[in-house]
Each structure stands twice: as structure tokens, then as C-alpha cells.
Design an enzyme around this catalytic site. Sequence first.
Site, PDB file in Angstrom:
ATOM      1  N   CYS A   1      69.473  14.701  33.370  1.00  0.00           N
ATOM      2  CA  CYS A   1      69.529  15.441  34.640  1.00  0.00           C
ATOM      3  C   CYS A   1      68.371  15.009  35.508  1.00  0.00           C
ATOM      4  O   CYS A   1      67.390  15.713  35.629  1.00  0.00           O
ATOM      5  CB  CYS A   1      69.501  16.936  34.367  1.00  0.00           C
ATOM      6  SG  CYS A   1      69.778  17.959  35.836  1.00  0.00           S
TER       7      CYS A   1
ATOM      8  N   CYS B   1      57.149  21.788  25.132  1.00  0.00           N
ATOM      9  CA  CYS B   1      57.814  20.476  25.124  1.00  0.00           C
ATOM     10  C   CYS B   1      59.040  20.491  24.216  1.00  0.00           C
ATOM     11  O   CYS B   1      58.984  20.925  23.070  1.00  0.00           O
ATOM     12  CB  CYS B   1      56.836  19.408  24.653  1.00  0.00           C
ATOM     13  SG  CYS B   1      57.570  17.758  24.688  1.00  0.00           S
TER      14      CYS B   1
ATOM     15  N   HIS C   1      60.466  12.705  20.826  1.00  0.00           N
ATOM     16  CA  HIS C   1      59.314  12.922  19.947  1.00  0.00           C
ATOM     17  C   HIS C   1      59.093  11.734  19.004  1.00  0.00           C
ATOM     18  O   HIS C   1      57.956  11.373  18.703  1.00  0.00           O
ATOM     19  CB  HIS C   1      59.578  14.214  19.156  1.00  0.00           C
ATOM     20  CG  HIS C   1      58.486  14.634  18.239  1.00  0.00           C
ATOM     21  ND1 HIS C   1      57.337  15.251  18.681  1.00  0.00           N
ATOM     22  CD2 HIS C   1      58.380  14.548  16.889  1.00  0.00           C
ATOM     23  CE1 HIS C   1      56.569  15.532  17.646  1.00  0.00           C
ATOM     24  NE2 HIS C   1      57.170  15.115  16.545  1.00  0.00           N
TER      25      HIS C   1
ATOM     26  N   CYS D   1      58.590  17.460  28.059  1.00  0.00           N
ATOM     27  CA  CYS D   1      60.022  17.140  28.099  1.00  0.00           C
ATOM     28  C   CYS D   1      60.786  18.456  28.235  1.00  0.00           C
ATOM     29  O   CYS D   1      60.525  19.411  27.496  1.00  0.00           O
ATOM     30  CB  CYS D   1      60.409  16.425  26.801  1.00  0.00           C
ATOM     31  SG  CYS D   1      62.185  16.206  26.602  1.00  0.00           S
TER      32      CYS D   1
ATOM     33  N   CYS E   1      58.024  11.459  32.063  1.00  0.00           N
ATOM     34  CA  CYS E   1      57.553  12.850  32.182  1.00  0.00           C
ATOM     35  C   CYS E   1      56.265  13.111  31.415  1.00  0.00           C
ATOM     36  O   CYS E   1      55.291  13.620  31.970  1.00  0.00           O
ATOM     37  CB  CYS E   1      58.643  13.812  31.695  1.00  0.00           C
ATOM     38  SG  CYS E   1      60.166  13.683  32.639  1.00  0.00           S
TER      39      CYS E   1
ATOM     40  N   CYS F   1      73.786  17.938  42.329  1.00  0.00           N
ATOM     41  CA  CYS F   1      72.781  17.746  43.382  1.00  0.00           C
ATOM     42  C   CYS F   1      72.770  16.321  43.912  1.00  0.00           C
ATOM     43  O   CYS F   1      71.948  16.000  44.761  1.00  0.00           O
ATOM     44  CB  CYS F   1      71.404  18.111  42.856  1.00  0.00           C
ATOM     45  SG  CYS F   1      70.727  16.874  41.738  1.00  0.00           S
TER      46      CYS F   1
ATOM     47  N   CYS G   1      63.318   7.656  26.750  1.00  0.00           N
ATOM     48  CA  CYS G   1      62.362   7.655  27.872  1.00  0.00           C
ATOM     49  C   CYS G   1      61.006   7.048  27.519  1.00  0.00           C
ATOM     50  O   CYS G   1      60.439   6.315  28.343  1.00  0.00           O
ATOM     51  CB  CYS G   1      62.165   9.071  28.404  1.00  0.00           C
ATOM     52  SG  CYS G   1      63.696   9.882  28.877  1.00  0.00           S
TER      53      CYS G   1
ATOM     54  N   CYS H   1      49.272  16.647  22.820  1.00  0.00           N
ATOM     55  CA  CYS H   1      50.676  17.029  22.600  1.00  0.00           C
ATOM     56  C   CYS H   1      51.008  18.265  23.450  1.00  0.00           C
ATOM     57  O   CYS H   1      50.224  19.209  23.519  1.00  0.00           O
ATOM     58  CB  CYS H   1      50.904  17.328  21.121  1.00  0.00           C
ATOM     59  SG  CYS H   1      52.549  17.991  20.812  1.00  0.00           S
TER      60      CYS H   1
ATOM     61  N   CYS I   1      75.922  17.763  34.482  1.00  0.00           N
ATOM     62  CA  CYS I   1      76.908  18.648  35.127  1.00  0.00           C
ATOM     63  C   CYS I   1      78.314  18.217  34.767  1.00  0.00           C
ATOM     64  O   CYS I   1      79.156  19.042  34.404  1.00  0.00           O
ATOM     65  CB  CYS I   1      76.702  18.637  36.635  1.00  0.00           C
ATOM     66  SG  CYS I   1      75.006  18.957  37.119  1.00  0.00           S
TER      67      CYS I   1
ATOM     68  N   CYS J   1      66.450  17.429  29.044  1.00  0.00           N
ATOM     69  CA  CYS J   1      67.565  17.305  29.997  1.00  0.00           C
ATOM     70  C   CYS J   1      68.703  16.429  29.509  1.00  0.00           C
ATOM     71  O   CYS J   1      69.679  16.252  30.234  1.00  0.00           O
ATOM     72  CB  CYS J   1      67.053  16.859  31.362  1.00  0.00           C
ATOM     73  SG  CYS J   1      66.844  15.086  31.549  1.00  0.00           S
TER      74      CYS J   1
ATOM     75  N   CYS K   1      72.205  12.070  40.333  1.00  0.00           N
ATOM     76  CA  CYS K   1      72.651  10.976  39.457  1.00  0.00           C
ATOM     77  C   CYS K   1      72.852   9.703  40.271  1.00  0.00           C
ATOM     78  O   CYS K   1      72.414   8.624  39.874  1.00  0.00           O
ATOM     79  CB  CYS K   1      73.947  11.363  38.742  1.00  0.00           C
ATOM     80  SG  CYS K   1      73.814  12.877  37.792  1.00  0.00           S
TER      81      CYS K   1
ATOM     82  N   CYS L   1      57.073   9.254  20.909  1.00  0.00           N
ATOM     83  CA  CYS L   1      56.086   9.774  21.864  1.00  0.00           C
ATOM     84  C   CYS L   1      54.670   9.352  21.458  1.00  0.00           C
ATOM     85  O   CYS L   1      54.264   9.545  20.314  1.00  0.00           O
ATOM     86  CB  CYS L   1      56.172  11.297  21.934  1.00  0.00           C
ATOM     87  SG  CYS L   1      54.986  11.979  23.115  1.00  0.00           S
TER      88      CYS L   1
HETATM   89 FE1  FSX Z   1      73.727  17.245  37.644  1.00  0.00          FE
HETATM   90 FE2  FSX Z   1      73.900  14.768  39.061  1.00  0.00          FE
HETATM   91 FE3  FSX Z   1      71.238  17.074  37.294  1.00  0.00          FE
HETATM   92 FE4  FSX Z   1      71.593  16.503  39.693  1.00  0.00          FE
HETATM   93  O1  FSX Z   1      74.536  14.868  40.699  1.00  0.00           O
HETATM   94  S1  FSX Z   1      72.777  16.019  36.078  1.00  0.00           S
HETATM   95  S2  FSX Z   1      72.135  18.562  38.795  1.00  0.00           S
HETATM   96  S3  FSX Z   1      69.921  15.689  38.488  1.00  0.00           S
HETATM   97  O2  FSX Z   1      72.226  14.802  39.668  1.00  0.00           O
HETATM   98  O3  FSX Z   1      75.004  15.990  38.251  1.00  0.00           O
HETATM   99 FE1  SF4 Z   2      56.538  15.509  20.644  1.00  0.00          FE
HETATM  100 FE2  SF4 Z   2      56.409  16.531  23.133  1.00  0.00          FE
HETATM  101 FE3  SF4 Z   2      54.205  16.444  21.619  1.00  0.00          FE
HETATM  102 FE4  SF4 Z   2      55.295  14.186  22.579  1.00  0.00          FE
HETATM  103  S1  SF4 Z   2      54.338  15.832  23.773  1.00  0.00           S
HETATM  104  S2  SF4 Z   2      54.483  14.536  20.500  1.00  0.00           S
HETATM  105  S3  SF4 Z   2      57.489  14.686  22.474  1.00  0.00           S
HETATM  106  S4  SF4 Z   2      56.095  17.651  21.186  1.00  0.00           S
END
Ligand code: FSX
Ligand code: SF4
Length: 300
Positions: free
Chosen positions: A187, A249, A224, A277, A270, A49, A258, A243, A154, A280, A52, A227
Amino acid sequence: MKVTRRDFLKYCGVSAAALGLTTTELGLLEEALANPNGPTVLWLQGTACTGCSVSLMNRISSTDPKTVADLLINSVNLAYHPNLMALAGQPAAEVTEQAYNKGGYILVVEGGVPQAFGGATCLAWDYNGTPVTFQEAVQDLASRAAKIICVGQCASWGGIPAAPPNPTLVRGVKAATGKTTINIAGCPPHPDWIVWPVVQLLLGKTISLDSSGRPKLLYNRTVHDRCPRRDDDERRSGTTGRCLRPIGCRGPETRADCPSLLWNNRANWCIDANAPCIGCTQPTFPGTAPFYRNLGEADD
Ligand code: FSX
Ligand code: SF4
């Protein structure tokens, strides 16, 4: 605005902690960037898409250097990138041919490799009037690359384009070429994760990979783990019940930093935006299960 090598170093300096760079390494990076014979980077895009590239461009836009085009074209020798380069058509294809003849470049691949129908569902470019499939381009260029970096799910494992029923038989680059790849999962991946392997390779460092081909240093802990909504942290801060496990999640099995790195120029991530989560950075992403579990079906 032309961005200089100094601007690139400034970016690396600002992000030194995230990139795992010491002061000494920043000095070595300065030397590597000053070397006119430094490696060429070719960035191919297949079935994806383009998120990236967008992720990388978003990060760079808030601080110097201002644009990733300036950063990569003027500081690193990014010879080919479909969205960023000025050339198109045959002249652009010739750039890849020149790099191929020389060999030893860093090949960055974004997007999966469709293999059904002879690869004809995804074309890289025309060469002398003949269409070249993305599959052919990746296989040829992988054969003479010094290193291959897969940016995103991808390119690494097929990602969303390879989700069932996958009629175009999309596969990741390692599966399509048999070559070892450095998989920058996500992703999309965080921009600092994308810059990290390029910097490591410029420094001549060896990148240690986990069993899924991800750099161990970037993907060594689960979401986690750090988190702030874990039960013990919640108790400490006097809050409970935040949670997101009940709505599916995937933080407990997903490897990424993250919670400490944050996204969108460190604005948020996120889970702090109340979204579970979705896993990804895992090779199994997206899987077949829904990303969110309906609370009516929750069992824990
Ligand atoms: Fe894939 Fe890149 Fe996901 Fe998109 O192009 S990792 S579909 S966010 O961005 O390759
Ligand atoms: Fe773990 Fe998700 Fe709960 Fe955070 S929200 S404590 S990452 S299960």
C-alpha cells in the site's frame, strides 16, 4: 519522447535481478514484445488513492524509459488506464468493450470493489449514457480475462477503503468475482513488484502463489528476516537499541523484500527512515490497531 520496446527491455535489464530475469528470459521477452498479437492490458481503478499507479510512475521516471505512459502504451499494449490514456468517456469505454469481445487480455485492477448501494458509490464509466458501476465493470471484464492482477491492497483484499466500519462494503477482486487473482500486495506496491507479474505473463510463465494469492517469489521472506536492525546485525555493527519493535514495528510478520530492494528509486525504505514497518503487504492490513505504539504503552 517515444519509448521503444528496446527501452522497455533496457528497463527490464537494469532491473533484471529484482524482476528475477535471466539473460535467456530477457531474450524471450524481446520476442514476446515483438509479437503484434501479444496480450492487451486493461488497467481499471476503483476505490483507492491512485498511489499504486503513482508508485509505478515514480520508478520509471528516473531512468529510461522516462515515463510509464510511454513504457506501457508503446511497449506493452496498455489499452485502458484512466490516468494515462488520452481517450475519455464513451470512446474509452468502447476500448474495454473491444477487448472484452476479443477476450484473453490481462486485467489489472487497482482499488477495491464497493458492493453496497448496488455498487453505485464507485462508477467506472458511462456507456451510451448509462452509468456502469466499478463492480459491474470488474465482474464483466474478469469473466473473459486470461489473468487478473490485483495491484495493491485495495484490489487484493479491500485495504484501507475496507477498514471498519466500511460503509460502502468494499471487497477485494477475488471476493467480488470469485476469480483467482495474482495479488501484488503493498500500500502501495513497489514498482518492481508491479512490473514483475506483467513480465512473467508475457514470458508465458506460471506464477506460483502463496495462500494469500501473492507470488511466492516476491513475498517469500519477512521484512524482519533481512532487517539491518535485528539484534545480531546490530551487535555486529556495534550499534544497539535501534529496533523499532517497541513502537509497534510489524516487520516480523510482514512479507516483503523492502530491506534489499529499497524504495524511491532505491533511495531508502521505511525502517531506515526511522519509521516502523506498518505491515502494508499483509492481507490483514490496515487492521484496527494503530500503526505506531506510544512508547508509554510499550511492553517489550
Ligand atoms: Fe490502495 Fe492503490 Fe494503498 Fe493507495 O490506488 S494499496 S490505498 S497506496 O494506492 O489501491
Ligand atoms: Fe524486525 Fe522491525 Fe526490529 Fe527491523 S525494526 S529488526 S523489522 S522488529
